[in-house]
Scaffold this motif. Structure first.
Motif, PDB file in Angstrom:
ATOM      1  N   ARG A 122       0.637  -0.963   0.104  1.00  0.00           N
ATOM      2  CA  ARG A 122       0.374   0.094   0.092  1.00  0.00           C
ATOM      3  C   ARG A 122       0.974   1.411  -0.262  1.00  0.00           C
ATOM      4  O   ARG A 122       1.895   1.481   0.375  1.00  0.00           O
ATOM      5  CB  ARG A 122      -0.698   0.258   0.865  1.00  0.00           C
ATOM      6  CG  ARG A 122      -1.974  -1.022   1.712  1.00  0.00           C
ATOM      7  CD  ARG A 122      -3.555  -0.800   2.322  1.00  0.00           C
ATOM      8  NE  ARG A 122      -4.191  -1.380   2.422  1.00  0.00           N
ATOM      9  CZ  ARG A 122      -5.223  -2.597   2.284  1.00  0.00           C
ATOM     10  NH1 ARG A 122      -3.481  -3.302   3.552  1.00  0.00           N
ATOM     11  NH2 ARG A 122      -5.841  -3.576   2.846  1.00  0.00           N
ATOM     12  N   THR A 142      -8.948  -4.537  -7.109  1.00  0.00           N
ATOM     13  CA  THR A 142      -8.433  -4.078  -5.979  1.00  0.00           C
ATOM     14  C   THR A 142      -6.869  -4.528  -5.985  1.00  0.00           C
ATOM     15  O   THR A 142      -6.509  -5.333  -6.260  1.00  0.00           O
ATOM     16  CB  THR A 142      -9.105  -4.360  -4.310  1.00  0.00           C
ATOM     17  OG1 THR A 142      -9.632  -5.822  -4.718  1.00  0.00           O
ATOM     18  CG2 THR A 142     -10.301  -4.085  -4.151  1.00  0.00           C
ATOM     19  N   SER A 178     -10.334  -2.326   3.894  1.00  0.00           N
ATOM     20  CA  SER A 178     -10.097  -3.416   3.270  1.00  0.00           C
ATOM     21  C   SER A 178      -9.618  -4.242   4.643  1.00  0.00           C
ATOM     22  O   SER A 178      -9.617  -4.407   5.589  1.00  0.00           O
ATOM     23  CB  SER A 178      -8.561  -3.475   2.299  1.00  0.00           C
ATOM     24  OG  SER A 178      -8.269  -5.055   2.654  1.00  0.00           O
ATOM     25  N   ASP A 203      -8.566   1.757   1.520  1.00  0.00           N
ATOM     26  CA  ASP A 203      -8.218   2.262   0.180  1.00  0.00           C
ATOM     27  C   ASP A 203      -8.945   2.512  -1.000  1.00  0.00           C
ATOM     28  O   ASP A 203     -10.155   2.556  -0.759  1.00  0.00           O
ATOM     29  CB  ASP A 203      -7.938   1.202  -0.370  1.00  0.00           C
ATOM     30  CG  ASP A 203      -6.854  -0.606   0.326  1.00  0.00           C
ATOM     31  OD1 ASP A 203      -6.262   0.151   0.715  1.00  0.00           O
ATOM     32  OD2 ASP A 203      -7.204  -1.270   0.389  1.00  0.00           O
ATOM     33  N   TYR A 259     -10.041   4.203  -4.404  1.00  0.00           N
ATOM     34  CA  TYR A 259      -9.714   3.486  -5.888  1.00  0.00           C
ATOM     35  C   TYR A 259     -10.625   5.108  -6.938  1.00  0.00           C
ATOM     36  O   TYR A 259     -11.441   5.300  -6.129  1.00  0.00           O
ATOM     37  CB  TYR A 259     -10.693   2.523  -6.279  1.00  0.00           C
ATOM     38  CG  TYR A 259      -9.154   1.414  -5.503  1.00  0.00           C
ATOM     39  CD1 TYR A 259      -8.903   0.621  -6.078  1.00  0.00           C
ATOM     40  CD2 TYR A 259     -10.152   0.745  -4.705  1.00  0.00           C
ATOM     41  CE1 TYR A 259      -7.553  -0.558  -5.641  1.00  0.00           C
ATOM     42  CE2 TYR A 259      -9.348  -0.169  -3.681  1.00  0.00           C
ATOM     43  CZ  TYR A 259      -8.006  -0.705  -4.158  1.00  0.00           C
ATOM     44  OH  TYR A 259      -7.556  -1.967  -3.715  1.00  0.00           O
ATOM     45  N   TYR A 291      -5.191   2.666  -8.521  1.00  0.00           N
ATOM     46  CA  TYR A 291      -5.216   2.854  -6.867  1.00  0.00           C
ATOM     47  C   TYR A 291      -5.154   4.244  -6.366  1.00  0.00           C
ATOM     48  O   TYR A 291      -3.841   4.312  -7.294  1.00  0.00           O
ATOM     49  CB  TYR A 291      -4.606   1.476  -7.014  1.00  0.00           C
ATOM     50  CG  TYR A 291      -3.671   2.071  -4.963  1.00  0.00           C
ATOM     51  CD1 TYR A 291      -4.705   1.870  -3.747  1.00  0.00           C
ATOM     52  CD2 TYR A 291      -2.065   2.033  -5.260  1.00  0.00           C
ATOM     53  CE1 TYR A 291      -4.627   2.197  -3.004  1.00  0.00           C
ATOM     54  CE2 TYR A 291      -2.770   2.232  -3.593  1.00  0.00           C
ATOM     55  CZ  TYR A 291      -2.748   1.678  -2.815  1.00  0.00           C
ATOM     56  OH  TYR A 291      -2.566   2.060  -0.717  1.00  0.00           O
ATOM     57  N   SER A 308      -3.961   5.080   0.224  1.00  0.00           N
ATOM     58  CA  SER A 308      -4.975   4.798   1.452  1.00  0.00           C
ATOM     59  C   SER A 308      -4.445   5.598   2.420  1.00  0.00           C
ATOM     60  O   SER A 308      -4.282   6.256   2.704  1.00  0.00           O
ATOM     61  CB  SER A 308      -4.265   2.861   2.006  1.00  0.00           C
ATOM     62  OG  SER A 308      -4.393   2.547   1.306  1.00  0.00           O
TER      63      SER A 308
END
Length: 492
Positions: A180, A378, A421, A440, A442, A449, A452
């Motif tokens: 991440r 994801t 998540s 997260d 998007y 992406y 986060s």
């Protein structure tokens, strides 16, 4: 008296142990299906539930026989020490290292708490050792050798349980190989309010008012202004309530509020500020999820009558037929029910819908007619649902093991999807993962992406409900309502 105890002590302990094992084994055997399913739910043994369920029964019955035959009584005591050691360590690990506490006991042992069960096992383990020493001394030996062997059996049994635990954890909860990127302070907490109870959820928003539903009191609507100063509760009257409701939910879309329970095919609607909700849909559709597109049009998730698979569809009260199922949106991998489980949401203007899978790394972006715009992945690597389905003898299906959950819940804010998540990425500390909800972000327009961030838990209680409106994110964590300021420039 002492000579009497010495004479019959070993025999008494052997009979007690035999009764304990035969009772436990018989209870499991009579409800073997439930026993297997309960073992499969254990975080320590779920990967080996099938083998272990049979092995425990065979071993317990074998130990009973060994204990009751004089020539094999000593071997039976050794075996009892091994079994009780394994059971004791298992309970210790459950109490101290498990995310949840399953049950795999039978009969009266189900009435014991796990701490009491631990004490119970330790007592019989010590009793087995004493009986072994007494038996050996009756044969004129010191008993040191037997104590040493018993100690080695304890160590071996514990090592087997630990090995099973570590191996099962790796199989069931293996961490995905993804990394991440945490954004620099994307949301800043500004204000909190204690709601006193943790049964509230955010149902929607109108101008400067937040509307809260309550799962414990579904006909009470709570309003709070965005500064968290004004607090008001209103009891809703519905025009008909002689239904067997299971879970009545509240949703807000200006200028109305809606009450529904998809297990009962009824939708109520009332004007905001009013206390009366009237039926606008009756016997049109059963559903287990619903989003409001306009005052007479809804997106739903239901089960097809032909095969009971989950399907998305549109409920339009102004058209005939009122229900239109769109069967090609949700793509089955295993059974079309558990494997396609997810959450259906829409944006504030009801122009964009998103369905986020729970057990795989994908969400589906649609327009208001449920035409698919994008299927976006994801950042984790779980492309195929990691679940086990068990069919019971009555034909029903249940999860046969703890499911590998990828995504929890999502909300749409503009072109962004905020997705909570359930998976820890590379280089993330276990402490931060346990004490925070990982969000997260998007882009819903394309595969991208953004980054986060964390929403911290409160006293062990996690994020339960949230929404975004304008420059603010509102969240309920336990019994606390929070307002976060969103720094949109970070996402851009």
């Amino acid at each position: 008296m002492i000579s009497f105890i010495k004479k019959y002590f070993v025999q008494t302990v052997s009979i007690l142990l035999a009764l304990l094992f035969i009772y436990a084994a018989t209870s499991k055997l009579f409800d073997f299906e439930a026993f297997q399913l309960q073992l499969a739910q254990s975080p320590l043994l779920s990967a080996y539930a099938g083998i272990i369920s049979y092995a425990i029964l065979i071993i317990e019955f074998a130990v009973v026989i060994l204990l009751l035959i004089p020539k094999t009584n000593k071997i039976g005591l050794y075996a009892s020490i091994g079994l009780m050691s394994a059971f004791t360590l298992y309970i210790y690990l459950i109490l101290n290292y498990s995310d949840f506490v399953p049950c795999s006991c039978g009969g009266i042992l189900e009435k014991l708490g796990w701490t009491e069960h631990l004490i119970f096992n330790i007592f019989f383990l010590v009793l087995s050792f004493i009986a072994l020493v007494v038996l050996v001394k009756k044969l004129g030996k010191s008993g040191l050798k037997e104590l040493g062997i018993g100690g080695l059996i304890v160590i071996f049994s514990c090592l087997v349980v630990v090995a099973l635990f570590r191996s099962s954890e790796h199989i069931i909860k293996s961490e995905n190989n993804f990394t991440r990127r945490f954004l620099p302070h994307p949301v800043l907490i500004e204000k909190t309010k204690d709601l006193n109870v943790n049964s509230f959820y955010l149902a929607g928003m109108e101008e400067e008012l937040l509307y809260l539903g309550n799962i414990s009191a579904p006909l009470i609507v709570t309003t709070i202004d965005t500064s968290f100063n004004l607090f008001n509760q209103n009891h809703i009257l519905i025009d008909r309530k002689d239904y067997n409701f299971r879970n009545v939910k509240l949703q807000i879309r200006e200028p109305y509020f809606y009450l529904y329970d998809g297990t009962v095919p009824v939708i109520y609607r009332g004007s905001l500020g009013d206390s009366v909700a009237r039926t606008i849909s009756h016997n049109d559709a059963f559903f287990n999820q619903m989003v409001i597109l306009d005052s007479m049009r809804f997106g739903i998730r239901t089960q097809r009558g032909s095969d009971r698979r989950y399907t998305l569809g549109l409920l339009d009260l102004k058209r005939s037929p009122k229900v239109k199922l769109i069967s090609d949106i949700l793509q089955a991998q295993i059974d079309g029910v558990f494997d396609v489980d997810g959450s259906l949401i829409c944006n504030d203007s009801a122009t964009k819908l998103v369905y986020t899978y729970v057990y795989r790394n994908q969400f589906i972006v649609m327009d208001s007619t449920m035409k698919i715009d994008n299927r976006i992945h994801t950042i984790d690597t779980t492309a195929h649902a990691k679940i086990t389905i068990t069919r019971l003898s009555d034909g029903s299906k249940k999860m046969g093991a703890p499911p590998f959950t990828v995504n929890k819940r999502s909300i749409i804010a503009g072109k962004f999807l905020f997705n909570e998540s359930n998976l820890k990425g590379q280089y993330e500390t276990s402490e931060s993962w346990r004490n925070s909800s990982i969000i997260d972000v998007y882009n819903t327009d394309r595969q991208q992406y953004i980054g986060s961030f964390y929403i911290n838990h409160k006293k062990g209680e996690a994020l339960s409900s949230w929404l975004v409106r304008g420059n603010y994110l509102y969240a309920i964590v336990g019994n606390e309502l929070r307002r976060y300021k969103i720094r949109w420039e970070v996402f851009k």
